[in-house]
Every structure is written in structure tokens, then in C-alpha cells.
Write an enzyme that holds these catalytic residues in place. Structure first.
Site, PDB file in Angstrom:
ATOM      1  N   TYR A 118       6.183  -5.584   6.097  1.00  0.00           N
ATOM      2  CA  TYR A 118       6.060  -5.143   4.702  1.00  0.00           C
ATOM      3  C   TYR A 118       4.821  -5.794   4.095  1.00  0.00           C
ATOM      4  O   TYR A 118       4.565  -6.981   4.314  1.00  0.00           O
ATOM      5  CB  TYR A 118       7.300  -5.570   3.905  1.00  0.00           C
ATOM      6  CG  TYR A 118       7.171  -5.312   2.422  1.00  0.00           C
ATOM      7  CD1 TYR A 118       7.590  -4.107   1.861  1.00  0.00           C
ATOM      8  CD2 TYR A 118       6.581  -6.255   1.568  1.00  0.00           C
ATOM      9  CE1 TYR A 118       7.441  -3.858   0.510  1.00  0.00           C
ATOM     10  CE2 TYR A 118       6.426  -6.008   0.218  1.00  0.00           C
ATOM     11  CZ  TYR A 118       6.861  -4.808  -0.303  1.00  0.00           C
ATOM     12  OH  TYR A 118       6.709  -4.560  -1.632  1.00  0.00           O
ATOM     13  N   GLU A 206       1.747  -0.474  -1.972  1.00  0.00           N
ATOM     14  CA  GLU A 206       2.878  -0.951  -1.185  1.00  0.00           C
ATOM     15  C   GLU A 206       2.897  -0.213   0.148  1.00  0.00           C
ATOM     16  O   GLU A 206       3.009   1.015   0.165  1.00  0.00           O
ATOM     17  CB  GLU A 206       4.192  -0.716  -1.935  1.00  0.00           C
ATOM     18  CG  GLU A 206       5.377  -1.347  -1.235  1.00  0.00           C
ATOM     19  CD  GLU A 206       6.689  -1.083  -1.971  1.00  0.00           C
ATOM     20  OE1 GLU A 206       6.996   0.081  -2.271  1.00  0.00           O
ATOM     21  OE2 GLU A 206       7.400  -2.063  -2.228  1.00  0.00           O
TER      22      GLU A 206
END
Ligand code: GDP
Ligand code: MN
Length: 395
Positions: A118, A206
Site C-alpha cells: 500500500y 493512493e
């Protein structure tokens, strides 16, 4: 401003961030062409079809599907295009899928295990610094990782004076447990990702998942990008990426008149000048037993045209049982606002919910007179208590 994954990936690619390649398709026919073209370009024989909507969690909702043959592409794309996709971010009515991204499958088998990470870049408002947030536990819900294993979420703050330093990029690659070629690749990935974030004046990048392929490449498989509205004037090409079909229709309409409008779930529509007064008005509605149906700030220059546009947008909502117009006459005169309301009311005709107008400030008495003399089903008030009492009566 929100943009689609395919647009975000185009931005990444432009800035040298390696991505999972894909081609946009609006129909099953285009999806087939895209799949063949990708096969020629990348040699892939498996594809992944990804619904392009402004919401995350698509994988769990059935908006990301693996196609292992051209027949699969045909079948899955015709199921996906036109479907109403429900994810935890869309609400229960879901969002209509109008286009899909046909992408190369990058989870191909190999000797080493694939890994999902992530990574996001965002502004830490407390310190006033851009922050790279990252975790070796990517792919699934990052919220869950932060709840259960917060020690697996790392943060790297960037000094605005010097930018991202090489040692920081190395630290990130190290904390992600990388070595060898993947370590080097990650340094390049982070560096160009941050350059992209700065380059487009984003408020959020993101990437979840960032993938380490079995042949040690680092790729952005997904991309969510928010652009700073206040900087869009510097990027006319990015401003064109706006997809109004993904936005709330009432909010788009309000934007045309420079009204600050946010749709809510209640039954009392409200139109107010000034954001602070709008918040106070919503409180009053709640105290009177109603629920605000929207937030609407018409701004400093309330006139007949903006009042009409606002009233129209509010009345379009079938759950609205009453409308409260609360205007403070400072620069704008209350009698002019009142005439605007009366004009708009006549023009719209056929209004069958009670409209309460509370005017205070310059020429408030004259304004009330205009409303009372109009003969329309508009109730007037001078004080907020009076207005609240009428709201209580009608909801
Ligand atoms: P999201 O669910 O909206 O966040 O969509 P993502 O783009 O993140 O995709 C969801 C999941 O699909 C990812 O976490 C991956 O595990 C999987 N996925 C994405 N691309 C591929 C691919 O090329 N091949 C395979 N096998 N899985 C993929
Ligand atoms: Mn994702």
C-alpha cells in the site's frame, strides 16, 4: 476533483511511474479490440477487466474480473458494462458502469511470490508537510490494517524545502522488505510517484495495491487520485478529466450558479447566505424536529436568479417536505431577496410544499411586507425562533 483510475494511471505514466497497462473501453466490442491490442503490445494472454466508477472497493463488489480468454473478455465485459455496481463506497443503489479498463494481467505466475503493498501521498495538515504513507500489507482494506496492526503502517514526511531525499526512498524500500532489483525499482517508483503528486497539484494519491511482480518489477495496479480544485486553473488539461456523470446531478447544477450545495438525506430544504449561517440553520432545523435535506450557501450576492436556481434544485428532491430560506441582509437588501423569492416562486409555479422565508438585516421589515403582500403560500418570519416554530408546525 475526483478522477477515474484510467486517468490517474495516465498521469502516473506521464511522470515515469510504472503501471499495469490498460486500454479504456465503452462497449464489449471496444473491449475485444483493447484486449487484442494489449496482447500485441505486451504479449499478455490474460486480462483483467476493471469497472471505471468514482468509488473504491470494486474488487469485492464484482467490478474487477480476470479474463483468461478472448471469449471471457467478451462475456465479462458485456456483463460489466451497464451493470449497477455496488461497493461499500457507492451506497446501496450503486453506480452505473459506463466504461471499463481492459488491463494486462500482471499477476502472472513465476518462481518468486507476488507481493502487494500500500502506498499513498497526502498532506499532513498538522505539520504542513506532504507525507508518504505505506505498508507491506497492501491489496486489502487498509483501514483494517490500521485497526489491527497499526505498526505495519509507516509514514515518511517530506521537508518542503528540500523535497524527497534519496535516503527516504531507500528507507521506504527497506521497510517494505525489498532487496535486489525490486529494492532499486521501488526507489524509482517512490521518487517518480512523489514527482507526479507535486506535478499535478494533487491532494491525494493512493496506490493500492503496488505490486511486486514475480519478475521483480514494481507496478501501480490501482490508482486513486484527488486533484486540488483550487489549483485546477493551472492545469486546463487535467480540468478536462472531470466526469460529471459520476457526480451528483444536483451538485453539478448548483455549481453552474456558483452555489455551494451538498445533498443530505433529510426532509427540510434550506437556502442560506453564508456558510456559518447555513450551519446554524441546519442546527435549528434539527432542533425543530426536522432533518436538513441539503446544505446550500448562495453566497454574498443572493439575487432573483440564484434564488430561483437554488429553489429549483431543492424542490427537485422528492423527500423535501418544507423549505426554509434564511437570509441575512448585509450587502444584499432583504426586500430585493424577497422580490427574488416571489419572482422565483411564481416562475416555478406548482410548489406544493410550504416555503418559509426568514429575513433579517437591511430592509428586513420591507422584505417581510413583500412576502406577506404577494398572496403566495410563503410564510415569512423575522426572527430565527419564529422560523423554527413554523418549521416545527409543518414537518
Ligand atoms: P479496488 O477493489 O476498487 O481497490 O480495485 P483494484 O484495482 O485494487 O483491484 C482489486 C484487486 O484485484 C486487487 O487488489 C488485486 O488483487 C486484483 N487484481 C488487480 N489487477 C489484477 C491482475 O492483473 N491480475 C489478477 N489476477 N488480479 C488483479
Ligand atoms: Mn485498490
Amino acid at each position: 476533483m475526483n478522477i477515474h483510475e484510467y486517468q490517474a494511471k495516465a498521469i502516473l505514466k506521464q511522470h515515469g511511474v510504472p503501471i499495469q497497462e490498460g486500454i479504456l473501453a465503452h462497449s464489449p466490442k471496444e473491449a475485444l479490440e483493447a484486449a487484442r491490442q494489449l496482447q500485441e503490445q505486451t504479449g499478455t494472454g490474460w486480462w483483467v477487466l476493471k469497472a471505471q466508477i468514482h468509488a473504491g472497493g470494486r474488487g469485492k463488489g464484482g467490478g474487477v474480473k480476470l479474463a483468461r480468454s478472448i471469449e471471457d473478455v467478451e462475456k465479462l465485459s458485456s456483463e460489466m458494462i451497464g451493470m449497477q455496481l455496488v461497493t461499500h463506497q457507492t451506497g446501496k443503489e450503486g453506480k452505473k458502469v459506463r466504461k471499463i479498463l481492459v488491463a494486462q494481467d500482471v499477476y502472472y505466475p513465476g518462481p518468486v511470490q507476488k507481493e502487494e503493498y500500500y502506498m499513498s501521498v497526502l498532506l499532513n495538515r498538522k505539520t504542513g508537510r506532504d507525507t508518504i504513507m505505506y505498508s507491506p500489507e497492501g491489496g486489502m482494506d487498509i483501514e483494517e490494517v490500521s485497526d489491527k496492526t497499526p505498526e505495519l503502517i509507516f509514514k515518511e514526511e517530506i521537508d518542503p524545502g528540500v523535497g524527497l531525499l534519496p535516503f527516504q526512498a531507500r528507507k521506504i524500500a527497506f521497510n517494505l522488505g525489498l532487496a535486489g532489483n525490486a529494492f532499486k525499482e521501488m526507489i524509482g517508483f517512490v521518487t517518480s510517484l512523489y514527482r507526479a503528486y507535486r506535478g499535478v497539484d494533487a491532494s491525494l494519491f493512493e496506490i493500492n495495491p503496488v505490486l511486486k511482480t514475480t519478475d521483480e518489477k514494481i507496478l501501480a495496479v490501482d490508482a486513486k487520485v484527488n486533484l486540488d480544485d483550487n489549483a485546477l486553473f493551472r492545469h486546463p488539461d487535467l480540468a478536462e478529466m472531470r466526469d460529471v456523470e459520476e457526480e451528483d446531478a444536483a451538485e453539478v447544477e448548483a455549481g453552474k450558479y456558483n452555489l455551494n450545495f451538498v445533498k443530505l438525506d433529510g426532509n427540510v430544504g434550506c437556502m442560506v447566505n453564508g456558510a456559518g449561517l447555513a450551519m446554524a440553520t441546519m442546527d435549528i432545523i434539527k432542533l425543530s424536529g426536522g432533518e436538513p435535506a441539503n446544505f446550500l450557501d448562495v453566497g454574498g450576492g443572493a439575487n432573483a436568479e440564484t434564488v430561483e436556481a437554488g429553489l429549483k434544485i431543492i424542490l427537485n428532491d422528492p423527500s423535501v417536505k418544507a423549505v426554509l430560506i434564511n437570509i441575512f441582509g448585509g450587502i444584499v437588501r432583504c426586500d430585493r431577496v424577497a422580490s427574488g423569492v416571489v419572482e422565483a416562486y411564481k416562475k416555478l409555479g406548482n410548489i406544493n410544499v410550504p416555503v418559509i422565508v426568514r429575513l433579517q438585516g437591511t430592509n428586513a421589515e420591507q422584505g417581510k411586507q413583500v412576502i406577506d403582500d404577494s398572496g403566495l403560500k410563503v410564510r415569512s418570519a423575522i426572527t430565527l425562533q419564529e422560523a423554527a416554530a413554523i418549521v416545527k408546525e409543518v414537518v
